[in-house]
Design an enzyme around this catalytic site. Structure first.
Site, mmCIF file in Angstrom:
data_model
loop_
_atom_site.group_PDB
_atom_site.id
_atom_site.type_symbol
_atom_site.label_atom_id
_atom_site.label_comp_id
_atom_site.label_asym_id
_atom_site.label_seq_id
_atom_site.Cartn_x
_atom_site.Cartn_y
_atom_site.Cartn_z
ATOM 1 N N HIS A 50 62.897 71.923 -6.055
ATOM 2 C CA HIS A 50 62.823 70.616 -5.382
ATOM 3 C C HIS A 50 63.982 70.419 -4.407
ATOM 4 C CE1 HIS A 50 59.727 69.479 -8.337
ATOM 5 N NE2 HIS A 50 60.531 70.044 -9.232
ATOM 6 N N GLU A 70 63.581 78.622 13.853
ATOM 7 C CA GLU A 70 62.755 77.449 14.121
ATOM 8 C C GLU A 70 61.430 77.829 14.773
ATOM 9 O OE1 GLU A 70 66.282 74.080 14.666
ATOM 10 O OE2 GLU A 70 65.462 75.097 16.419
ATOM 11 N N SER A 77 73.220 74.650 23.381
ATOM 12 C CA SER A 77 72.651 73.420 23.917
ATOM 13 C C SER A 77 72.971 73.320 25.395
ATOM 14 C CB SER A 77 73.225 72.210 23.172
ATOM 15 O OG SER A 77 72.980 71.010 23.872
ATOM 16 N N LYS A 129 77.310 73.403 20.248
ATOM 17 C CA LYS A 129 76.142 73.745 19.443
ATOM 18 C C LYS A 129 75.828 75.237 19.460
ATOM 19 C CE LYS A 129 73.624 71.531 17.610
ATOM 20 N NZ LYS A 129 72.423 70.873 18.160
#
Length: 389
Positions: A144, A266, A253, A259
């Site tokens: 979980h 992804e 970024s 970043k």
């Protein structure tokens, strides 16, 4: 050119021509191979001479000047017949585009399966290599997405490899040849059957199970890759801090200079939905088709072509990411030192003393709830007692 133009006295409207045109150029080398096989059988039947067979083999050889698909060609089959010139007018004896395309797509998927299995094997071997190096690196195991029990990073990486092992087995290449089935009911010509001929001609030209099987294998692979990718996305966050992204497989970024983004993971995660959609799309296409061939089946190729591209790209990029990913063993060890991870061990220790499990569970749960729980063992001792050596 179209192979059926003699049937009509007027040409198709340009809008209809464009709508019907097949986007099947990727089948070209496989259609050439199937055409050479068919030509060999035509020669055995005396329909082509040995010289004509040699001409077909030479013109369709991978080392020859390739077949060029022109704007006037309805599909790759038309381009091949045009490319063969005079002998091309004989090549279609005893066959239809129906068995021709089924044969070519089967050959395409044989290659696609071999390609997928090779790439999966590379990624799996990498994971097992990295797992061996991390067999003593402690980390929390989760259920979980909450800390559950201590495990090792090696054990976790082996779980990823186990998923890939099943994927490797799932990319089983199709067997059997539809050649000789013609449009749906074979031919009256005395052409010898191909090796491993599919016995029922109606099924041979209508069947797309092999394409569905490939898309299913690709969809399940992407489901597994997506699960791996999701964990990587979590692990490289500041909040988890279990790993650091390599510059070889991360992007920045356009606005925020600090970043470093897990774009490979992804995009792998995002492509899982697309892979599932391709499978469901083709299932919907074939679900109500009457035997034997229907033009709906032209829609079988784009999802297969796209799946092969995505499978190859995702596996290659993820292999780079996982090869260069840097694990933070100190952060993993700190997380594994959470004493609550040993609550189950404490309950089982009471069971070993003869206390019923539910009583032991309630006793340990009360101590955890009251903030008084103190483990009687370490994470390393717990892992050594529970996990395979």
């Amino acid at each position: 050119m179209s192979l059926w133009s003699a049937r009509v006295s007027e040409g198709l409207d340009p809008a209809v021509v464009e709508f019907l045109r097949a986007d099947d150029g990727e089948l070209l080398p496989y259609d050439c191979a199937a055409t050479v096989e068919h030509a060999t059988r035509l020669c055995a039947a005396g329909i082509l001479s040995a010289a004509e067979l040699a001409e077909v083999e030479a013109r369709l050889s991978p080392n020859a000047n390739g077949v060029v698909i022109c704007a006037s060609d309805e599909d790759v089959h038309s381009a091949i017949e045009r490319h063969l010139a005079e002998v091309g007018r004989k090549i279609h004896a005893g066959r239809s585009r129906n068995d021709q395309v089924a044969a070519a797509l089967r050959l395409y998927i044989v290659d696609a399966c071999a390609e997928a299995r090779a790439a999966i094997a590379l990624l799996s071997a990498l994971l097992l290599e990295r797992a061996t190096a991390e067999d003593s690196t402690l980390m929390p195991g989760y259920t979980h997405l909450q800390r559950a029990q201590p495990v090792t990073l090696g054990h976790h990486l082996r779980a990823w490899a186990a998923m890939l092992e099943r994927d490797h087995a799932r990319f089983e290449p199709p067997v059997g040849s539809p050649l000789g089935s013609g449009a749906l009911a074979g031919t009256t010509l005395p052409i010898p059957p191909p090796e491993a001929q599919i016995p029922n001609s109606l099924d041979a030209v209508a069947d797309r199970d092999f394409a569905l099987d490939y898309l299913y294998a690709a969809a399940v692979l992407f489901v597994h890759l997506s699960r791996i990718a999701e964990e990587l996305v979590l692990w490289v966050t500041t909040e988890f801090g279990f790993a650091r992204l390599p510059q070889s497989a991360a992007t920045g970024s356009s606005m925020m200079p600090h970043k470093l983004n897990p774009d490979v993971a992804e995009l792998v995660r995002g492509k899982a939905g697309t892979a599932i959609g391709r499978l469901t799309g083709l299932l919907a296409t074939v679900k109500a088709l009457p035997l034997a061939y229907d033009r709906d089946l032209q829609e079988d190729k784009p999802p297969v072509f796209a799946a092969r591209k995505d499978v190859a790209g995702a596996l290659a990029a993820l292999t780079v990411l996982l090869a260069d990913l840097e694990f933070d063993r100190d952060a993993l060890a700190a997380a594994a030192a959470d004493p609550s991870l040993l609550a189950t061990d404490a309950a089982e220790a009471l069971v070993a003393q003869g206390i019923p499990f539910r009583d032991a569970y309630e006793q340990i749960a009360a101590s955890v709830r009251d903030g008084a729980f103190e483990p009687g063992t370490t994470a390393a001792e717990s892992v050594a007692a529970r996990l395979p050596k």
